[in-house]
Design a protein around this motif. Structure first.
Motif, PDB file in Angstrom:
ATOM      1  N   GLY A 373       0.835  -1.204   0.000  1.00  0.00           N
ATOM      2  CA  GLY A 373       0.000   0.000   0.000  1.00  0.00           C
ATOM      3  C   GLY A 373       0.867   1.250   0.000  1.00  0.00           C
ATOM      4  N   TRP A 374       0.250   2.388  -0.107  1.00  0.00           N
ATOM      5  CA  TRP A 374       0.975   3.661  -0.076  1.00  0.00           C
ATOM      6  C   TRP A 374       0.047   4.756   0.427  1.00  0.00           C
ATOM      7  CZ3 TRP A 374      -0.646   7.746  -3.188  1.00  0.00           C
ATOM      8  CH2 TRP A 374      -1.579   7.440  -4.172  1.00  0.00           C
ATOM      9  N   SER A 375       0.698   5.851   0.899  1.00  0.00           N
ATOM     10  CA  SER A 375      -0.073   6.972   1.435  1.00  0.00           C
ATOM     11  C   SER A 375       0.740   8.250   1.242  1.00  0.00           C
ATOM     12  CB  SER A 375      -0.368   6.757   2.927  1.00  0.00           C
ATOM     13  OG  SER A 375       0.839   6.726   3.662  1.00  0.00           O
ATOM     14  N   PHE A 376       0.043   9.371   1.241  1.00  0.00           N
ATOM     15  CA  PHE A 376       0.727  10.675   1.158  1.00  0.00           C
ATOM     16  C   PHE A 376      -0.116  11.711   1.870  1.00  0.00           C
ATOM     17  CE2 PHE A 376      -2.182  11.010  -2.399  1.00  0.00           C
ATOM     18  CZ  PHE A 376      -2.557  12.335  -2.400  1.00  0.00           C
ATOM     19  N   ASP A 377       0.591  12.767   2.336  1.00  0.00           N
ATOM     20  CA  ASP A 377      -0.040  13.906   3.006  1.00  0.00           C
ATOM     21  C   ASP A 377       0.570  15.180   2.448  1.00  0.00           C
ATOM     22  OD1 ASP A 377      -1.632  12.360   4.825  1.00  0.00           O
ATOM     23  OD2 ASP A 377       0.226  11.968   5.943  1.00  0.00           O
ATOM     24  N   ASN A 378      -0.223  16.209   2.287  1.00  0.00           N
ATOM     25  CA  ASN A 378       0.237  17.509   1.805  1.00  0.00           C
ATOM     26  C   ASN A 378      -0.463  18.598   2.606  1.00  0.00           C
ATOM     27  OD1 ASN A 378       1.767  19.197   0.045  1.00  0.00           O
ATOM     28  ND2 ASN A 378      -0.120  19.706  -1.019  1.00  0.00           N
ATOM     29  N   SER A 379       0.353  19.502   3.183  1.00  0.00           N
ATOM     30  CA  SER A 379      -0.209  20.584   3.991  1.00  0.00           C
ATOM     31  C   SER A 379       0.385  21.902   3.538  1.00  0.00           C
ATOM     32  CB  SER A 379       0.070  20.354   5.477  1.00  0.00           C
ATOM     33  OG  SER A 379       1.461  20.295   5.717  1.00  0.00           O
ATOM     34  N   VAL A 380      -0.456  22.933   3.411  1.00  0.00           N
ATOM     35  CA  VAL A 380      -0.068  24.276   3.000  1.00  0.00           C
ATOM     36  C   VAL A 380      -0.613  25.255   4.032  1.00  0.00           C
ATOM     37  CG1 VAL A 380      -0.163  26.046   1.204  1.00  0.00           C
ATOM     38  CG2 VAL A 380      -0.105  23.630   0.577  1.00  0.00           C
ATOM     39  N   GLY A 381       0.238  26.234   4.394  1.00  0.00           N
ATOM     40  CA  GLY A 381      -0.251  27.189   5.371  1.00  0.00           C
ATOM     41  C   GLY A 381       0.747  28.302   5.626  1.00  0.00           C
ATOM     42  N   LEU A 382       0.406  29.155   6.560  1.00  0.00           N
ATOM     43  CA  LEU A 382       1.251  30.254   6.985  1.00  0.00           C
ATOM     44  C   LEU A 382       1.737  29.992   8.396  1.00  0.00           C
ATOM     45  CD1 LEU A 382      -0.827  33.345   5.749  1.00  0.00           C
ATOM     46  CD2 LEU A 382       1.179  32.335   4.658  1.00  0.00           C
ATOM     47  N   SER A 383       2.988  30.428   8.648  1.00  0.00           N
ATOM     48  CA  SER A 383       3.531  30.304   9.996  1.00  0.00           C
ATOM     49  C   SER A 383       4.157  31.640  10.379  1.00  0.00           C
ATOM     50  CB  SER A 383       4.579  29.184  10.070  1.00  0.00           C
ATOM     51  OG  SER A 383       5.702  29.502   9.268  1.00  0.00           O
ATOM     52  N   ALA A 384       4.105  31.930  11.635  1.00  0.00           N
ATOM     53  CA  ALA A 384       4.644  33.200  12.133  1.00  0.00           C
ATOM     54  C   ALA A 384       5.414  32.947  13.416  1.00  0.00           C
ATOM     55  CB  ALA A 384       3.527  34.212  12.372  1.00  0.00           C
ATOM     56  N   THR A 385       6.525  33.664  13.540  1.00  0.00           N
ATOM     57  CA  THR A 385       7.318  33.611  14.777  1.00  0.00           C
ATOM     58  C   THR A 385       7.589  35.046  15.225  1.00  0.00           C
ATOM     59  OG1 THR A 385       9.396  33.540  13.542  1.00  0.00           O
ATOM     60  CG2 THR A 385       8.421  31.425  14.151  1.00  0.00           C
ATOM     61  N   TRP A 386       7.570  35.242  16.508  1.00  0.00           N
ATOM     62  CA  TRP A 386       7.781  36.589  17.057  1.00  0.00           C
ATOM     63  C   TRP A 386       8.440  36.440  18.417  1.00  0.00           C
ATOM     64  CZ3 TRP A 386       3.494  40.910  17.532  1.00  0.00           C
ATOM     65  CH2 TRP A 386       4.132  42.120  17.841  1.00  0.00           C
TER      66      TRP A 386
END
Length: 544
Positions: A373-386
């Motif tokens: 079997g096989w699997s995949f994940d894809n995530s897109v977003g914004l990140s902020a550090t302060w």
């Protein structure tokens, strides 16, 4: 009209220093290096000088014959300057620093681009294992080897082939430290280019000064040889008159003393000549078995046309030292902004992608490898550090860099004053040397004629050897002072070229030489026998 207005009208009034333009108004806060104001350095040698190329940088002789001088190569000033530009290792090192600064700037510019990271865990990865469990509620059996009862167990095998792959894309949309860091790197690159131009100017000045010094030592050797010949003639005349009974032993001793003094002068001149030649060879990084010599005697190069005031303004305009200090101010200001950016928010966009493929599994033997079997994940977003609070470190670093920028402003004033002082010093030295050339020329002519008359008087018996010795000493001193005046004049001329960036030198008219070769003076035909190199211990006991 008041006296103040009258003084202002004829330019005699003092200038309000607060009305002077600032360096940033004239040059800008971030001046760029301008190589066009300076002729570029030579990179190749003519075919007839291919054998004068510098040896490899890591070459190191290990035999005495490899450093033995086998050739004396006469060189002109232009040839020396070209060899220095092509061979000198210090200039090559500064050029390498420019390329390093350029690479650092390119590295800083990469902050504008996204970053992509790839990672993989097992390409492929094989996992094998075995697990055995016992249930006490199941049937008990007796082990024939030990005779003990034991529960029947369950065996589970694991056999998996897997491959994991991941990719992470990150791009800082807002990064307060990015712009000041790139600005600092760009200013550092321009400062490195200015340093190269400064080094090139300084190297050309050093080459010219070393060549003039070699010419001066050649002239000193000529003066020493001429003095020795004159002393030999005086000693010969004194001995002839002593044998004829018309002179005293004192006159012979005076002539011998003067000969010894002139021989010492010649010995010192020869030693200084060798040192000057090897110093020039080191500057040009010549092959180990070649020593340079001057191809022409010392001559006045020309006349400096700009006035003192024009020379000072030209130095302020063309000297890269001032531009480099302005760039230091800009670099410190950029570093201050970068330090403050450490407590400001950073906003980034990211895209994380992971994928996994597997084959096999966990079951009782035998394990089936048909399961996959096989699997995949894809995530897109914004990140902020302060980093909201850092104990005041960022603010302290900001103040420190701002104070460094203020220090650079003080350094600019010091450099400006130093540049003017250098130009004025060279200009006044040039004027003094010009006057000294005039006076020492008259002195040489007068001393030459005085020596000629003193010899005639001595041969006629109307004077003593002391008068001849004194006049000969005066002639030697006059010729030495004339050679020093020419050296000082040419060196000051070269300094003005380097310290102002100008090359407005009017060449001297060609010499009007007679078509007939002058008669050789009788002293020129007197041979100078080489003195034996007596060991110091033996020489110090000659009078014992």
């Amino acid at each position: 009209m008041s006296s103040v207005d009258a003084a202002a009208a004829d330019g005699a009034a003092l200038i309000d220093q607060s009305t002077l333009p600032t360096a940033t108004e004239i040059k800008g806060s971030r001046p760029k290096a301008d190589p066009s104001v300076l002729p570029p350095a030579a990179t190749t040698l003519p075919e007839n000088q291919d054998d004068l190329k510098a040896p490899p940088s890591l070459a190191l002789p290990n035999q005495p014959g490899q450093v033995r001088i086998r050739e004396l190569r006469p060189l002109t000033l232009a040839e020396v300057e070209r060899l220095v530009e092509v061979n000198n290792p210090s200039l090559k090192a500064v050029a390498s620093q420019v390329q390093q600064a350029k690479s650092s700037l390119r590295a800083a510019l990469s902050a504008w681009y996204p970053t992509l990271n790839l990672n993989a865990n097992g390409l492929p990865q094989y996992l094998a294992g075995e697990q055995q469990t016992f249930d006490p509620n199941r049937t008990q059996t007796v082990n024939p080897l030990t005779g003990l009862e034991q529960s029947e167990g369950r065996v589970t095998n694991t056999e998996i082939w897997s491959a994991n792959f991941g990719a992470q894309l990150n791009w800082n949309l807002i990064d307060p430290a990015r712009v000041p860091q790139i600005a600092a790197a760009r200013d550092a690159y321009e400062s490195a280019r200015d340093t190269y131009l400064i080094s090139l100017r300084e190297l050309r000045l050093q080459a010219a000064t070393s060549y003039f010094q070699l010419q001066r030592q050649d002239e000193q050797v000529r003066i020493g040889q001429q003095s020795v010949r004159a002393s030999l003639v005086s000693l010969r005349d004194a001995r002839a008159r002593y044998q004829a009974g018309v002179a005293t032993k004192l006159e012979v001793l005076e002539a011998e003393t003067q000969l010894a003094r002139d021989q010492q002068l010649l010995t010192n001149a020869l030693g200084d000549q060798v040192n000057a030649r090897r110093s020039l060879a080191s500057l040009m990084d010549l092959p180990q078995d070649i020593t340079p010599t001057s191809a022409a005697p010392a001559r006045v190069l020309g006349l400096w046309e700009p006035s003192l005031q024009e020379s000072i303004i030209a130095a302020y305009t063309f000297r890269e030292e001032l531009d480099r200090v302005l760039l230091d101010i800009s670099i410190n200001n950029s570093n201050a902004n970068a330090a403050l950016a450490s407590v400001q928010p950073v906003l980034s966009i990211f895209n994380n992608f992971t994928s996994q493929r597997f084959q096999g599994g966990t079951s009782e033997p035998p394990v089936s490898t048909e399961v996959y079997g096989w699997s995949f994940d894809n995530s897109v977003g914004l990140s902020a550090t302060w980093n909201i609070f850092d104990g005041g470190r960022a603010r302290a670093e900001y103040r420190r860099n701002k104070q460094a920028a203020e220090e650079s402003q003080f350094n600019f004033a010091s450099e400006r004053d130093s540049i003017r002082r250098e130009v004025e010093e060279s200009f006044y030295n040039l004027r003094d040397a010009q006057q000294n050339i005039r006076t020492t020329t008259r002195e040489v002519l007068s001393a030459t004629e005085s020596l000629r008359l003193a010899r005639l008087r001595f041969q006629a018996g109307v004077t003593t050897q002391r008068e001849v010795v004194d006049n000969q000493r005066d002639l030697t001193s006059a010729e030495v002072r004339y050679a020093d005046a020419v050296l000082s004049y040419n060196a000051s001329l070269a300094e003005l070229r380097r310290r102002t960036g100008l090359d407005q030198v009017k060449a001297c008219p060609p010499l009007n030489l007679p078509g007939k070769k002058p008669e050789v003076d009788r002293m020129e035909s007197v041979p100078i026998e080489p003195d034996p190199n007596t060991p110091a211990c033996e020489a110090s006991q000659l009078g014992a």
